[in-house]
Design an enzyme around this catalytic site. Structure first.
Site, PDB file in Angstrom:
ATOM      1  N   ALA A 152       4.262   6.842  11.499  1.00  0.00           N
ATOM      2  CA  ALA A 152       3.227   5.806  11.633  1.00  0.00           C
ATOM      3  C   ALA A 152       3.569   4.946  12.854  1.00  0.00           C
ATOM      4  CB  ALA A 152       3.178   4.955  10.373  1.00  0.00           C
ATOM      5  N   TRP A 153       2.701   3.972  13.166  1.00  0.00           N
ATOM      6  CA  TRP A 153       2.887   3.225  14.404  1.00  0.00           C
ATOM      7  C   TRP A 153       3.629   1.919  14.266  1.00  0.00           C
ATOM      8  CZ3 TRP A 153       0.337  -0.827  12.617  1.00  0.00           C
ATOM      9  CH2 TRP A 153      -0.860  -0.635  11.903  1.00  0.00           C
ATOM     10  N   ASN A 154       3.975   1.543  13.040  1.00  0.00           N
ATOM     11  CA  ASN A 154       4.535   0.194  12.901  1.00  0.00           C
ATOM     12  C   ASN A 154       6.023   0.086  13.226  1.00  0.00           C
ATOM     13  OD1 ASN A 154       5.082   1.680  10.630  1.00  0.00           O
ATOM     14  ND2 ASN A 154       4.667   0.027   9.190  1.00  0.00           N
ATOM     15  N   LYS A 177       6.747  14.105  15.430  1.00  0.00           N
ATOM     16  CA  LYS A 177       5.531  13.692  16.133  1.00  0.00           C
ATOM     17  C   LYS A 177       5.266  12.223  15.828  1.00  0.00           C
ATOM     18  CE  LYS A 177       1.304  13.370  15.054  1.00  0.00           C
ATOM     19  NZ  LYS A 177       0.914  12.116  15.711  1.00  0.00           N
ATOM     20  N   VAL A 231      -2.280   6.667   2.685  1.00  0.00           N
ATOM     21  CA  VAL A 231      -2.474   7.529   1.519  1.00  0.00           C
ATOM     22  C   VAL A 231      -3.461   8.669   1.813  1.00  0.00           C
ATOM     23  CG1 VAL A 231      -3.304   7.604  -0.877  1.00  0.00           C
ATOM     24  CG2 VAL A 231      -1.754   5.778  -0.134  1.00  0.00           C
ATOM     25  N   GLU A 251       5.938   8.919   2.605  1.00  0.00           N
ATOM     26  CA  GLU A 251       6.106   7.461   2.563  1.00  0.00           C
ATOM     27  C   GLU A 251       4.763   6.856   2.936  1.00  0.00           C
ATOM     28  OE1 GLU A 251       8.494   5.938   1.390  1.00  0.00           O
ATOM     29  OE2 GLU A 251      10.185   7.329   1.517  1.00  0.00           O
ATOM     30  N   CYS A 285       4.339  -1.378   5.295  1.00  0.00           N
ATOM     31  CA  CYS A 285       3.780  -0.682   4.136  1.00  0.00           C
ATOM     32  C   CYS A 285       4.150  -1.328   2.808  1.00  0.00           C
ATOM     33  CB  CYS A 285       4.265   0.750   4.139  1.00  0.00           C
ATOM     34  SG  CYS A 285       6.043   0.833   4.308  1.00  0.00           S
ATOM     35  N   LYS A 452       3.403   6.629  -7.856  1.00  0.00           N
ATOM     36  CA  LYS A 452       1.939   6.785  -7.885  1.00  0.00           C
ATOM     37  C   LYS A 452       1.445   7.261  -6.512  1.00  0.00           C
ATOM     38  CE  LYS A 452       0.115   3.256 -10.450  1.00  0.00           C
ATOM     39  NZ  LYS A 452       0.095   1.838 -10.915  1.00  0.00           N
ATOM     40  N   GLU A 459      13.470   7.799   1.062  1.00  0.00           N
ATOM     41  CA  GLU A 459      14.217   7.775   2.310  1.00  0.00           C
ATOM     42  C   GLU A 459      15.448   6.890   2.105  1.00  0.00           C
ATOM     43  OE1 GLU A 459      10.956   7.004   5.386  1.00  0.00           O
ATOM     44  OE2 GLU A 459      11.651   9.045   5.805  1.00  0.00           O
TER      45      GLU A 459
HETATM   46  P1  NDP Z   1      -2.067   7.448   9.446  1.00  0.00           P
HETATM   47  O1  NDP Z   1      -2.016   7.953   8.060  1.00  0.00           O
HETATM   48  O2  NDP Z   1      -3.357   7.289  10.113  1.00  0.00           O
HETATM   49  O3  NDP Z   1      -1.183   8.395  10.390  1.00  0.00           O
HETATM   50  C1  NDP Z   1       0.164   8.691  10.129  1.00  0.00           C
HETATM   51  C2  NDP Z   1       0.604   9.839  11.012  1.00  0.00           C
HETATM   52  O4  NDP Z   1       0.000  11.052  10.557  1.00  0.00           O
HETATM   53  C3  NDP Z   1       0.194   9.691  12.475  1.00  0.00           C
HETATM   54  O5  NDP Z   1       1.225  10.193  13.292  1.00  0.00           O
HETATM   55  C4  NDP Z   1      -1.048  10.544  12.540  1.00  0.00           C
HETATM   56  O6  NDP Z   1      -1.319  10.971  13.843  1.00  0.00           O
HETATM   57  C5  NDP Z   1      -0.665  11.694  11.635  1.00  0.00           C
HETATM   58  N1  NDP Z   1      -1.789  12.458  11.101  1.00  0.00           N
HETATM   59  C6  NDP Z   1      -3.051  12.049  10.878  1.00  0.00           C
HETATM   60  N2  NDP Z   1      -3.787  13.046  10.329  1.00  0.00           N
HETATM   61  C7  NDP Z   1      -2.959  14.103  10.180  1.00  0.00           C
HETATM   62  C8  NDP Z   1      -3.105  15.438   9.656  1.00  0.00           C
HETATM   63  N3  NDP Z   1      -4.258  15.866   9.162  1.00  0.00           N
HETATM   64  N4  NDP Z   1      -2.030  16.255   9.661  1.00  0.00           N
HETATM   65  C9  NDP Z   1      -0.845  15.821  10.130  1.00  0.00           C
HETATM   66  N5  NDP Z   1      -0.641  14.591  10.649  1.00  0.00           N
HETATM   67  C10 NDP Z   1      -1.672  13.731  10.661  1.00  0.00           C
HETATM   68  O7  NDP Z   1      -1.248   6.078   9.388  1.00  0.00           O
HETATM   69  P2  NDP Z   1      -1.048   4.992  10.517  1.00  0.00           P
HETATM   70  O8  NDP Z   1      -0.323   5.546  11.691  1.00  0.00           O
HETATM   71  O9  NDP Z   1      -2.362   4.329  10.739  1.00  0.00           O
HETATM   72  O10 NDP Z   1      -0.001   4.004   9.791  1.00  0.00           O
HETATM   73  C11 NDP Z   1      -0.384   3.070   8.850  1.00  0.00           C
HETATM   74  C12 NDP Z   1      -0.142   3.578   7.429  1.00  0.00           C
HETATM   75  O11 NDP Z   1       1.191   4.010   7.255  1.00  0.00           O
HETATM   76  C13 NDP Z   1      -0.359   2.505   6.408  1.00  0.00           C
HETATM   77  O12 NDP Z   1      -1.198   2.960   5.376  1.00  0.00           O
HETATM   78  C14 NDP Z   1       1.006   2.221   5.853  1.00  0.00           C
HETATM   79  O13 NDP Z   1       1.037   1.767   4.572  1.00  0.00           O
HETATM   80  C15 NDP Z   1       1.719   3.507   6.035  1.00  0.00           C
HETATM   81  N6  NDP Z   1       3.135   3.279   6.174  1.00  0.00           N
HETATM   82  C16 NDP Z   1       3.960   3.649   5.149  1.00  0.00           C
HETATM   83  C17 NDP Z   1       5.313   3.398   5.209  1.00  0.00           C
HETATM   84  C18 NDP Z   1       6.222   3.827   4.112  1.00  0.00           C
HETATM   85  O14 NDP Z   1       7.388   4.013   4.368  1.00  0.00           O
HETATM   86  N7  NDP Z   1       5.771   4.009   2.893  1.00  0.00           N
HETATM   87  C19 NDP Z   1       5.917   2.760   6.369  1.00  0.00           C
HETATM   88  C20 NDP Z   1       4.966   2.437   7.407  1.00  0.00           C
HETATM   89  C21 NDP Z   1       3.620   2.691   7.289  1.00  0.00           C
HETATM   90  P3  NDP Z   1      -2.246  10.087  14.821  1.00  0.00           P
HETATM   91  O15 NDP Z   1      -2.053   8.650  14.470  1.00  0.00           O
HETATM   92  O16 NDP Z   1      -1.731  10.432  16.149  1.00  0.00           O
HETATM   93  O17 NDP Z   1      -3.627  10.553  14.520  1.00  0.00           O
END
Ligand code: NDP
Length: 485
Positions: A152-154, A177, A231, A251, A285, A452, A459
């Site tokens: 994710a980007w955070n 990635k 999710v 995660e 998150c 859930k 991790e």
């Molecule tokens: P996204 O779910 O939009 O994306 C996560 C990653 O998955 C990105 O690298 C994205 O690529 C990639 N991706 C998207 N679609 C697919 C696919 N079909 N197959 C494989 N990879 C895919 O999340 P965000 O980046 O917007 O991050 C925010 C979310 O992450 C929040 O919901 C947050 O709660 C969660 N998060 C959870 C954490 C945890 O540890 N539980 C920690 C930090 C964040 P691209 O963006 O390049 O499209």
């Protein structure tokens, strides 16, 4: 950004930077100004192929090295991350917009902790001896093979390390990635790992959007997929990985409850609510975005909270005095502003914030809504921005039921001076990563992950080893084999 040791190409494969400008350009936008500070190119099928092929080829020899040898390399990489913490933090701030005040203590340092911790564990990954009279069984902890990490980007540096460190410690190779929004930091992690002595091909970083992630997840050479994301993405990636029977760690997001009882230390509870809603401008998150406050202390809590939130310093994130940065992107800012409008329309009482800030970049003011009810959208959906929902409650059983009434289950926190109540309530909450009289601590020694819809697997900690290795059991017979015929 020219003063900075920034990545020199889009991808890092087989121990070196690799460029392929035929891929789709991805601009890297600095969230504090809206300026494009770099361009990377999405991986073409040839780049994806090269990354997977080199990872597969390098993994066998890596798995044959001793844990001590593997661990030494990871610990050396941890030292380099710490030595370069300042520059890496500046880069993290450019990548994400998070203030330097945070990135100096939370990103490369947390990545280094993971490398040091799993580097230290690598030599102790052993099997068991199970005596069975004359015979015995022994077990061998084996790596899975090629692991894919999707970030994710955070927390781009942290996520790259939290996935890479246990994977490598167990003898796997990784193809990572990053999110297309924050593509830079993971490249530096790859560069530093190889500088520390990691053999070429074991930690590769390739850029791209969802379709590159999708191509990695379904490739037959891949044995495990670890995703940090939302999710909906988690459900898609889990399903794709499951169809090939791959291991997964998910995660995902949350809408976690933080419960403040009437006997709580109010200043600490407010500190927890601030950390759990406004750190990284709310883009965390595990945030406790549903703050249940006992009705007897609610107004006192809100008044003091508003006073403390007014201490947020918004400004240039590279200035160490700034303690509150912009949203990572214009898109994320728009999503958050949309939720704020919805909160107003639903009738929640705005205590502070509630608007975009009139300055360059994607700043949303730290926002607190009170009198939020369970059915409001701002109390049900993950916003991933600086929006705190304060809900009232009167008794323990009621608040536990309401806190659990969500599809998510990442985190939960309780503030009370009554320790037996603290443990009792935490015991009843459906969440993976919990806190008593604190919020959002994530030391590498503690398992991190959700229940859930918030995820699968853990991790950090020794738990992560189970998700990056598998156990072979070997029955050894000392006598003759008895057979029916
Ligand atoms: P996204 O779910 O939009 O994306 C996560 C990653 O998955 C990105 O690298 C994205 O690529 C990639 N991706 C998207 N679609 C697919 C696919 N079909 N197959 C494989 N990879 C895919 O999340 P965000 O980046 O917007 O991050 C925010 C979310 O992450 C929040 O919901 C947050 O709660 C969660 N998060 C959870 C954490 C945890 O540890 N539980 C920690 C930090 C964040 P691209 O963006 O390049 O499209």
């Amino acid at each position: 950004m020219t003063h900075l040791a920034q990545p020199t190409a889009s991808h890092f494969i087989n121990g070196e930077y690799v460029e392929d400008t035929t891929g789709t350009p991805i601009p890297v936008i600095y969230a504090a100004t809206g300026e494009t500070i770099a361009t990377v190119y999405a991986a073409t099928p040839a780049i994806v192929e090269k990354a997977l092929e080199t990872a597969k080829a390098a993994q066998t020899a890596w798995a044959k090295m001793t844990g001590t040898e593997r661990g030494r390399i990871l610990r050396r990489a941890a030292d380099i991350l710490r030595e370069r913490n300042h520059d890496l933090s500046v880069l993290e701030t450019y990548d994400t917009g998070k203030p330097l005040q945070e990135t100096l203590v939370a990103d490369a340092t947390s990545g280094a902790d993971a490398l040091e911790y799993f580097g230290g564990l690598a030599a102790s990954l052993t099997g068991e001896h199970i005596p069975l009279g004359e015979d015995w069984v022994y077990t061998v902890r084996e790596p899975l093979g090629v692991c894919v990490g999707i970030g994710a980007w955070n927390y781009p540096t942290q996520i790259a390390c939290w996935k890479g460190a246990p994977a490598l410690a167990c003898g796997n190779a990784m193809v990572f990635k990053p999110s297309e929004t924050t593509p830079l930091c993971a490249l530096k992690v790859a560069e530093i790992l190889h500088e520390a002595g990691l053999p070429a091909g074991l930690y590769n970083v390739i850029q791209g959007m969802g379709e590159v992630g999708g191509a990695l997840v379904t490739d037959p050479r891949v044995d495990k997929v670890s995703l940090t994301g939302s999710v909906p993405t988690g459900k898609k990636v889990y399903a794709a990985a499951a169809s090939e029977m791959k291991h997964v760690t998910m995660e995902l997001g949350g809408k976690s409850p933080m419960i403040v009882f009437e006997d709580a230390d109010i200043e600490n509870a407010i500190g927890g609510a601030i950390n759990g809603n406004f750190y990284s401008s709310g883009q965390v998150c595990s945030n406790g975005t549903r703050v249940f406050v006992h009705k007897d202390i609610k107004e006192e809590f809100l008044a003091r909270l508003a006073e403390r939130v007014s201490g947020a310093i918004l400004g240039d994130p590279q200035d160490e005095a700034t303690n509150f940065g912009p949203m990572v992107s214009e898109r994320q800012m728009d999503i958050v502003l949309g939720y704020i409008e919805q909160g107003k329309e639903e009738g929640a009482r705005l205590i502070c914030g509630g608007n975009r800030v009139d300055m360059p970049g994607y700043f949303v003011a730290p926002t607190v809504f009170a009198d939020v009810t369970d059915d409001m959208v701002i109390a049900r959906e993950e916003i991933f921005g600086p929006v705190m929902a304060v809900l009232d409650f009167e008794d323990e059983a009621e608040v536990i039921a309401r806190a659990n009434d969500t599809e998510f289950g990442l985190s939960a926190g309780v503030f009370t001076r009554d320790l037996s109540r603290g443990h009792r309530v935490i015991g009843a909450l459906e969440a993976g990563s919990c806190f008593i009289n604190s919020y959002n601590d994530a030391p590498v020694e503690a398992p991190f992950g959700g229940v859930k819809a918030s995820g699968v697997g853990r991790e950090n900690s020794k738990e992560a080893i189970n998700h990056y290795s598998q156990v072979k059991s070997v029955y050894v017979r000392m006598g003759d084999v008895e057979a029916a015929f």
